[in-house]
Design a protein around this motif. Structure first.
Motif, PDB file in Angstrom:
ATOM      1  N   GLY A   1      48.553  45.688  39.909  1.00 31.96           N
ATOM      2  CA  GLY A   1      49.022  45.561  41.276  1.00 31.96           C
ATOM      3  C   GLY A   1      47.884  45.446  42.268  1.00 31.96           C
ATOM      4  O   GLY A   1      46.730  45.230  41.906  1.00 31.96           O
ATOM      5  N   SER A   2      48.215  45.624  43.530  1.00 29.89           N
ATOM      6  CA  SER A   2      47.229  45.413  44.594  1.00 29.89           C
ATOM      7  C   SER A   2      46.335  46.623  44.836  1.00 29.89           C
ATOM      8  O   SER A   2      45.269  46.492  45.430  1.00 29.89           O
ATOM      9  CB  SER A   2      47.930  45.014  45.890  1.00 29.89           C
ATOM     10  OG  SER A   2      48.843  46.026  46.262  1.00 29.89           O
ATOM     11  N   ASP A   3      46.747  47.807  44.405  1.00 26.03           N
ATOM     12  CA  ASP A   3      45.960  49.016  44.646  1.00 26.03           C
ATOM     13  C   ASP A   3      44.855  49.166  43.608  1.00 26.03           C
ATOM     14  O   ASP A   3      45.110  49.113  42.401  1.00 26.03           O
ATOM     15  CB  ASP A   3      46.847  50.264  44.621  1.00 26.03           C
ATOM     16  CG  ASP A   3      47.838  50.289  45.782  1.00 26.03           C
ATOM     17  OD1 ASP A   3      47.538  49.670  46.821  1.00 26.03           O
ATOM     18  OD2 ASP A   3      48.902  50.912  45.629  1.00 26.03           O
ATOM     19  N   VAL A   4      43.646  49.371  44.091  1.00 28.11           N
ATOM     20  CA  VAL A   4      42.498  49.621  43.215  1.00 28.11           C
ATOM     21  C   VAL A   4      42.550  51.070  42.753  1.00 28.11           C
ATOM     22  O   VAL A   4      42.729  51.985  43.561  1.00 28.11           O
ATOM     23  CB  VAL A   4      41.174  49.339  43.960  1.00 28.11           C
ATOM     24  CG1 VAL A   4      39.984  49.675  43.095  1.00 28.11           C
ATOM     25  CG2 VAL A   4      41.128  47.894  44.425  1.00 28.11           C
ATOM     26  N   THR A   5      42.390  51.281  41.442  1.00 29.63           N
ATOM     27  CA  THR A   5      42.557  52.635  40.899  1.00 29.63           C
ATOM     28  C   THR A   5      41.267  53.299  40.447  1.00 29.63           C
ATOM     29  O   THR A   5      41.276  54.482  40.130  1.00 29.63           O
ATOM     30  CB  THR A   5      43.547  52.606  39.721  1.00 29.63           C
ATOM     31  OG1 THR A   5      43.044  51.704  38.719  1.00 29.63           O
ATOM     32  CG2 THR A   5      44.925  52.147  40.181  1.00 29.63           C
TER      33      THR A   5
ATOM     34  N   GLN B   1      37.646  48.071  40.701  1.00 25.35           N
ATOM     35  CA  GLN B   1      37.069  47.371  41.848  1.00 25.35           C
ATOM     36  C   GLN B   1      35.968  46.413  41.417  1.00 25.35           C
ATOM     37  O   GLN B   1      35.897  45.285  41.891  1.00 25.35           O
ATOM     38  CB  GLN B   1      36.507  48.364  42.866  1.00 25.35           C
ATOM     39  CG  GLN B   1      35.984  47.700  44.137  1.00 25.35           C
ATOM     40  CD  GLN B   1      37.070  46.941  44.881  1.00 25.35           C
ATOM     41  OE1 GLN B   1      38.035  47.557  45.346  1.00 25.35           O
ATOM     42  NE2 GLN B   1      36.941  45.626  44.984  1.00 25.35           N
ATOM     43  N   ARG B   2      35.122  46.861  40.500  1.00 31.13           N
ATOM     44  CA  ARG B   2      34.026  46.017  40.008  1.00 31.13           C
ATOM     45  C   ARG B   2      34.591  44.757  39.349  1.00 31.13           C
ATOM     46  O   ARG B   2      34.095  43.644  39.563  1.00 31.13           O
ATOM     47  CB  ARG B   2      33.167  46.806  39.028  1.00 31.13           C
ATOM     48  CG  ARG B   2      31.857  46.163  38.652  1.00 31.13           C
ATOM     49  CD  ARG B   2      30.988  47.056  37.761  1.00 31.13           C
ATOM     50  NE  ARG B   2      30.769  48.364  38.338  1.00 31.13           N
ATOM     51  CZ  ARG B   2      31.297  49.526  37.864  1.00 31.13           C
ATOM     52  NH1 ARG B   2      32.073  49.513  36.801  1.00 31.13           N
ATOM     53  NH2 ARG B   2      31.044  50.675  38.454  1.00 31.13           N
TER      54      ARG B   2
ATOM     55  N   ARG C   1      34.206  40.791  40.423  1.00 31.11           N
ATOM     56  CA  ARG C   1      33.738  39.799  39.451  1.00 31.11           C
ATOM     57  C   ARG C   1      34.735  38.647  39.325  1.00 31.11           C
ATOM     58  O   ARG C   1      34.360  37.483  39.190  1.00 31.11           O
ATOM     59  CB  ARG C   1      33.504  40.479  38.099  1.00 31.11           C
ATOM     60  CG  ARG C   1      33.107  39.573  36.986  1.00 31.11           C
ATOM     61  CD  ARG C   1      31.696  39.103  37.120  1.00 31.11           C
ATOM     62  NE  ARG C   1      31.386  38.265  35.979  1.00 31.11           N
ATOM     63  CZ  ARG C   1      30.412  37.392  35.950  1.00 31.11           C
ATOM     64  NH1 ARG C   1      29.600  37.265  36.965  1.00 31.11           N
ATOM     65  NH2 ARG C   1      30.202  36.654  34.896  1.00 31.11           N
ATOM     66  N   ILE C   2      36.011  38.969  39.374  1.00 32.38           N
ATOM     67  CA  ILE C   2      37.055  37.941  39.309  1.00 32.38           C
ATOM     68  C   ILE C   2      36.929  36.980  40.491  1.00 32.38           C
ATOM     69  O   ILE C   2      36.956  35.761  40.311  1.00 32.38           O
ATOM     70  CB  ILE C   2      38.457  38.598  39.256  1.00 32.38           C
ATOM     71  CG1 ILE C   2      38.706  39.164  37.852  1.00 32.38           C
ATOM     72  CG2 ILE C   2      39.556  37.618  39.655  1.00 32.38           C
ATOM     73  CD1 ILE C   2      39.940  40.039  37.736  1.00 32.38           C
TER      74      ILE C   2
END
Length: 198
Positions: free
Chosen positions: A151-155, A160-161, A165-166
Motif C-alpha cells: 500500500g501507500s504507507d511506508v512501514t 522506504q529505501r 530505488r523503484i
C-alpha cells in the motif's frame, strides 16, 4: 506517455509478484510515465499460459496484443529454489520478436527472503535470445516481499529505501522507453535468415 506491460511471472494466484506488479504500475501512473489506459498487468498466476507448445494457447492472443502495443516491458520474476519460476520461463517460449524486439525490459527479482538475484541472472542469460528484449543495466530486487510495498504507507527503512530505488529505476526505464521507439521503427525484424538469436 508510454504504453507499458508488466508481466507478473508467478504461477500462483494472488502472488507477491502480482502485488509488486500492481505497485509498480500504480507508481508509473503516479509519476506521469503512463496512464491507466496505457498500462496493463499480465498476471500469469490469475490467467496462466499452458505449457508451451499447446493446442490451446489460453490467454496468449490477448497477452500478445498487449505486448505488441507496449513501448516497454517490466518482467517480475519470483525466485523459487534459486531459479526463475516456471511461469516466467514458459512466457519466454511464447513471446518472440514480434512482441518484444528492441523494447526496454526492466527486470524485477522477487524473494520472500534475502534472495532474488538468481532470476535476474538467469533471465539476463537466456530470457532475451529469441525475443530480442533489451534488458536495462538497472534492475530491481524485492527482498522480504511480504513486508514491503504493502500500500501507500511506508512501514520501515527498508521499505522506504526500496521505494526510492523503484522511482530511480522507473525514471531510467521510461527514458529508455522513449529512446528506443525510433530504434524499433528503423529496424527490419523480419529477416528470415536471422529469425532467432545466435
Amino acid at each position: 506517455m508510454l504504453n507499458i506491460a508488466l508481466v507478473a511471472g508467478s504461477s500462483r494466484r494472488n502472488s507477491q509478484s502480482a502485488k509488486v506488479a500492481g505497485f509498480l504500475r500504480q507508481r508509473l501512473i503516479e509519476l506521469g510515465l503512463t496512464s491507466t489506459e496505457l498500462s496493463s498487468v499480465l498476471d500469469l498466476g490469475e490467467r496462466p499460459l499452458p505449457l508451451w507448445p499447446a493446442d490451446d494457447n489460453g490467454p496468449w492472443n490477448e497477452y500478445q496484443q498487449q505486448l505488441q502495443a507496449a513501448d516497454a516491458v517490466v518482467i517480475i520474476a519470483p525466485e523459487w529454489n534459486g531459479m526463475a519460476g516456471p511461469a516466467i520461463k514458459n512466457f519466454f517460449l511464447y513471446a518472440g520478436k514480434a512482441e518484444l524486439a528492441h523494447k526496454p525490459g526492466l527486470l524485477v527479482g522477487v524473494s520472500s527472503g534475502i534472495g532474488g538475484a538468481y532470476p535476474i541472472s538467469e533471465l539476463r542469460a537466456s530470457g532475451y535470445k529469441n525475443c530480442r528484449l533489451c534488458y536495462l543495466p538497472e534492475h530491481l530486487i524485492v527482498r522480504h516481499v511480504e513486508k514491503v510495498l504493502n500500500g501507500s504507507d511506508v512501514t520501515s527503512d527498508d521499505d522506504q529505501r526500496l521505494r526510492n530505488r523503484i522511482d530511480f529505476a522507473l525514471d531510467i526505464f521510461a527514458k529508455y522507453g522513449e529512446a528506443l521507439k525510433p530504434v524499433r521503427a528503423a529496424i527490419d525484424i523480419d529477416q528470415p535468415a536471422f529469425a532467432t538469436g545466435m
